[in-house]
Design a protein around this motif. Structure first.
Motif, mmCIF file in Angstrom:
data_model
loop_
_atom_site.group_PDB
_atom_site.id
_atom_site.type_symbol
_atom_site.label_atom_id
_atom_site.label_comp_id
_atom_site.label_asym_id
_atom_site.label_seq_id
_atom_site.Cartn_x
_atom_site.Cartn_y
_atom_site.Cartn_z
ATOM 1 N N ILE A 354 0.868 -1.190 0.000
ATOM 2 C CA ILE A 354 0.000 0.000 0.000
ATOM 3 C C ILE A 354 0.899 1.233 0.000
ATOM 4 O O ILE A 354 1.811 1.329 0.828
ATOM 5 N N GLN A 355 0.647 2.146 -0.910
ATOM 6 C CA GLN A 355 1.466 3.363 -0.957
ATOM 7 C C GLN A 355 0.546 4.580 -0.890
ATOM 8 O O GLN A 355 -0.521 4.590 -1.486
ATOM 9 N N ILE A 356 0.977 5.558 -0.108
ATOM 10 C CA ILE A 356 0.154 6.764 0.011
ATOM 11 C C ILE A 356 1.019 7.980 -0.285
ATOM 12 O O ILE A 356 2.026 8.218 0.396
ATOM 13 N N GLY A 357 0.634 8.711 -1.328
ATOM 14 C CA GLY A 357 1.359 9.937 -1.687
ATOM 15 C C GLY A 357 2.413 9.687 -2.749
ATOM 16 O O GLY A 357 2.909 8.564 -2.913
ATOM 17 N N GLU A 358 2.756 10.769 -3.448
ATOM 18 C CA GLU A 358 3.663 10.689 -4.590
ATOM 19 C C GLU A 358 5.041 10.076 -4.257
ATOM 20 O O GLU A 358 5.494 9.171 -4.949
ATOM 21 N N PRO A 359 5.719 10.529 -3.178
ATOM 22 C CA PRO A 359 7.054 9.971 -2.903
ATOM 23 C C PRO A 359 7.006 8.449 -2.684
ATOM 24 O O PRO A 359 7.894 7.721 -3.124
ATOM 25 N N ALA A 360 5.925 7.992 -2.022
ATOM 26 C CA ALA A 360 5.794 6.542 -1.773
ATOM 27 C C ALA A 360 5.576 5.803 -3.077
ATOM 28 O O ALA A 360 6.145 4.729 -3.305
ATOM 29 N N ARG A 362 6.628 6.624 -5.935
ATOM 30 C CA ARG A 362 7.901 6.604 -6.673
ATOM 31 C C ARG A 362 8.803 5.468 -6.192
ATOM 32 O O ARG A 362 9.533 4.876 -6.951
ATOM 33 N N LYS A 363 8.751 5.186 -4.901
ATOM 34 C CA LYS A 363 9.612 4.126 -4.343
ATOM 35 C C LYS A 363 9.064 2.725 -4.624
ATOM 36 O O LYS A 363 9.799 1.732 -4.535
ATOM 37 N N SER A 364 7.762 2.668 -4.975
ATOM 38 C CA SER A 364 7.087 1.361 -5.020
ATOM 39 C C SER A 364 7.675 0.377 -6.022
ATOM 40 O O SER A 364 7.904 -0.787 -5.693
ATOM 41 N N LEU A 365 7.899 0.838 -7.250
ATOM 42 C CA LEU A 365 8.362 -0.109 -8.279
ATOM 43 C C LEU A 365 9.684 -0.763 -7.881
ATOM 44 O O LEU A 365 9.864 -1.980 -8.042
ATOM 45 N N ALA A 366 10.607 0.061 -7.342
ATOM 46 C CA ALA A 366 11.915 -0.487 -6.947
ATOM 47 C C ALA A 366 11.731 -1.502 -5.814
ATOM 48 O O ALA A 366 12.377 -2.562 -5.792
ATOM 49 N N ALA A 402 0.289 -6.872 4.856
ATOM 50 C CA ALA A 402 0.276 -5.696 3.981
ATOM 51 C C ALA A 402 1.451 -4.805 4.389
ATOM 52 O O ALA A 402 1.823 -4.744 5.571
ATOM 53 N N LEU A 403 2.060 -4.149 3.406
ATOM 54 C CA LEU A 403 3.134 -3.196 3.679
ATOM 55 C C LEU A 403 2.571 -1.812 3.434
ATOM 56 O O LEU A 403 1.942 -1.585 2.399
ATOM 57 N N ILE A 404 2.763 -0.907 4.372
ATOM 58 C CA ILE A 404 2.210 0.432 4.170
ATOM 59 C C ILE A 404 3.359 1.443 4.110
ATOM 60 O O ILE A 404 4.178 1.541 5.039
ATOM 61 N N LEU A 405 3.409 2.140 2.984
ATOM 62 C CA LEU A 405 4.472 3.112 2.760
ATOM 63 C C LEU A 405 3.810 4.468 2.528
ATOM 64 O O LEU A 405 3.175 4.695 1.496
ATOM 65 N N GLY A 406 3.923 5.380 3.537
ATOM 66 C CA GLY A 406 3.344 6.722 3.396
ATOM 67 C C GLY A 406 4.468 7.747 3.306
ATOM 68 O O GLY A 406 5.651 7.386 3.327
ATOM 69 N N GLN A 407 4.063 9.007 3.228
ATOM 70 C CA GLN A 407 5.082 10.076 3.106
ATOM 71 C C GLN A 407 6.052 10.044 4.274
ATOM 72 O O GLN A 407 7.254 10.173 4.124
#
Ligand code: AMP
Length: 442
Positions: A354-360, A362-366, A402-407
Motif C-alpha cells: 500500500i502506498q500513500i502519496g507521490e514519494p511513496a 515513486r519508491k514502489s516499483l523499486a 500488507a506493507l504500508i508506505l506513506g510520506q
C-alpha cells in the motif's frame, strides 16, 4: 425505403448477444476459479511424478482416421460427437475427443519404445465432443490421463493405473471414491460373449429402445451402456462378461484384483461396465464419488490399439485412464463454498503493498523488484490513492501481510508491516523490509 428505428434495433441486439456468448457447451475458466484449476494440475504433476510418469503433449487436432479406427466407427463418439475440420488442402482433421489414441499415435511416430519399457506417460488438456450439454457434460472439457505402454501384459500395471487414478482424487481431498471394475475379455473370448449377448437381446428385441436395436447389430457390447429406463430390466438379466472369459483373461483379472487387495484399495465389480470405446480389452474401470451417477474418470487396457492404428502386427500391451477436470473442479468449488473456505490458498505467502502519496508511489516499483529478487509474491494497487481503498483490496486478495508506505515512512526510511488477520502492525526500517517479511511468512 428506410425501415423504422424499432425494426433496425432488434437484429443488432441479437447479433451482440451472440457475440458475447462462448460456444454452446464450452466455458471460460475465470480468474476466480484458476487457483482450483492450478491445484488440480499440481496434484496431477505430483501423482505423475511419484509414479514416474513423464508428460506428453499431443496436438489438439488429429487426423480423423486415428479416432475412426481406434475409438470405433459405431461408437457415439465417432458417429455423433466429433468436431470435424476439412482443411483447404483436403485433410480430414478432428478436435480430439480423447487423448489415448493420440498418445499411441505419437508413441509409434516417434518410436518411443526407445525410451524403455514400460513407458509411463501422462497428459492434461482440452478434449471436444459434440454432446448435448447438461450438468457435468460439455462440448469442451479437460482431461488428465495416465498411460502405461509396452509393459508385458502385466496385471500389476492395470492395478497401478487404478491406484494412480484414485490417488489423484485423494490428492485433491476427494474422499469416498468408488471404483467399479470389470473385464471384457480378449480377442479369443470376447466374440463368444458378444454372440451370447446378441442372442439374448434378439429374444428381447420388441422391448428395447431404438438405439439398442442399432447396437444389437453394430456394437452389441454397447447394449450394456444404455441408460434408457425401458432397457434397464433387460440389461439387468443380460449375460455377464465374467462368465465367458478365457482362462488367461480370468487369471489376469483375478491378479488385478489381488494387487488392489494388497494395497487395500476398495472396489466393486460391475458386470455391466463395458465402456463406450472399441479399443478396450480385459480390465475396464470407472471411478465415482459416492452417491453420484456421473463418473469422474475411467480407463482400461488397450493392447490392440497399436494394431488397430496399423503400427504393428502384434499387440502392444497398454493400459490407461482419464479423469474429467470440470467434474472434479465443481466438486472442489461446491465444497469450498460450503465450508466458506479461502479460495486463495496461494495467497498465504503473498504480501500487499500500500502506498500513500507521490514519494511513496515513486519508491514502489523499486521495492517490488526487491521482493521479486527474494521470490516473495507482492500484490499492489498502485492506481489507488487512499489507504482505505487499498486496505479493502488487500483484504479481498486474502493476503497475510500488507506493507504500508506513506510520506512519513519514506521520509524516515521505514515501512509498516501489517498482519491482515490480527490487525496488528509494526514499523521496520525500509532496508529490512524483505528480511522482516520473510521472517513473518516463515
Ligand atoms: P471417457 O473419456 O469418456 O472415458 O471419460 C473420462 C472422464 O472424462 C469422465 O469420467 C468424465 O469425468 C470426463 N468426461 C467425459 N466426457 C465429458 C464431457 N462431455 N463433459 C465433461 N466431462 C467429460
Amino acid at each position: 425505403m428506410k425501415s423504422s428505428p424499432k425494426k433496425t434495433e432488434k437484429p443488432v441486439k441479437k447479433e451482440k448477444a451472440i457475440l458475447l456468448q462462448s460456444p454452446k457447451g464450452m466455458h471460460d475458466i475465470l480468474p476466480e476459479d484458476q487457483p482450483r484449476w492450478e491445484l488440480l494440475r499440481a496434484a496431477m504433476r505430483a501423482v505423475a511424478h511419484f509414479y514416474n510418469f513423464s508428460r506428453i503433449d499431443t496436438p489438439i487436432l488429429e487426423s480423423a482416421d486415428v479416432f475412426e479406427r481406434s475409438v470405433g466407427e459405431f461408437t457415439d463418439i465417432v458417429e455423433k460427437e466429433m468436431f470435424f475440420i476439412k482443411t483447404r488442402g483436403g485433410d480430414r482433421l478432428v478436435l480430439r475427443p480423447e487423448n489415448t489414441a493420440g498418445v499411441v499415435r505419437a508413441y509409434f511416430q516417434h518410436n518411443l519404445s526407445r525410451l524403455g519399457h514400460p513407458l509411463k506417460l501422462y497428459y492434461e488438456g482440452p478434449m471436444f465432443r459434440y454432446e448435448q450439454p447438461q450438468a457435468g457434460r460439455f462440448r469442451q472439457f479437460h482431461q488428465v490421463g495416465f498411460e502405461i505402454l509396452g509393459a508385458e501384459d502385466d496385471s500389476l500395471y492395470d492395478a497401478q493405473i487404478v491406484i494412480a487414478t484414485v490417488r489423484f482424487l485423494e490428492e485433491v481431498k476427494i474422499k469416498n471414491v468408488m471404483v467399479s471394475l470389470n473385464s471384457i475379455g480378449c480377442k479369443a473370448c470376447r466374440p463368444s460373449y458378444k454372440k451370447k449377448l446378441q442372442d439374448y437381446y434378439k429374444g428381447e428385441q420388441l422391448k428395447i429402445c431404438k438405439d439398442c436395436k442399432r447396437r444389437l447389430t453394430l456394437n452389441p457390447l454397447r447394449l450394456l451402456d444404455c441408460k434408457q429406463e425401458q432397457c434397464a430390466p433387460i440389461k439387468a438379466k443380460a449375460p455377464v462378461t465374467l462368465d465367458y472369459l478365457c482362462a488367461a483373461c480370468r487369471h489376469h483379472f483375478k491378479s488385478v484384483l489381488e494387487y488392489l487387495d494388497d494395497v487395500g484399495l476398495v472396489y466393486t465389480l460391475d458386470h455391466r461396465l463395458v465402456r463406450g470405446l472399441d479399443y478396450y480389452n480385459r480390465t475396464v474401470f470407472e471411478v465415482f464419488m459416492e452417491r453420484s451417477p456421473l463418473s469422474l474418470g475411467g480407463g482400461g487396457r488397450y493392447d490392440y490399439l497399436g494394431e488397430i492404428l496399423g503400427a504393428r502386427k502384434t499387440p502392444l500391451p497398454a493400459v490407461g485412464s482419464a479423469l474429467g477436470l470440470e467434474r472434479i473442479h465443481d466438486i472442489l468449488k461446491e465444497r469450498d463454498l460450503l465450508q466458506g473456505k479461502s479460495l486463495r490458498p496461494d495467497r498465504l505467502n503473498s504480501v500487499f503493498l500500500i502506498q500513500i502519496g507521490e514519494p511513496a508511489k515513486r519508491k514502489s516499483l523499486a521495492l517490488i523488484e526487491e521482493f521479486r529478487k527474494a521470490r516473495i509474491h507482492i500484490i499492489e494497487s498502485l492506481g489507488r490513492e487512499s489507504l482505505k481503498s487499498q486496505l479493502r483490496v488487500a483484504d479481498k486478495e486474502q493476503v497475510r501481510l500488507a506493507l504500508i508506505l506513506g510520506q512519513r515512512e519514506v521520509f524516515e526510511g521505514s515501512i509498516i508491516i501489517r498482519d491482515m488477520q490480527h490487525g496488528t502492525q509494526e514499523t521496520v526500517p525500509l532496508v529490512k523490509a524483505v528480511e522482516e517479511v520473510k521472517r513473518r511468512l516463515r
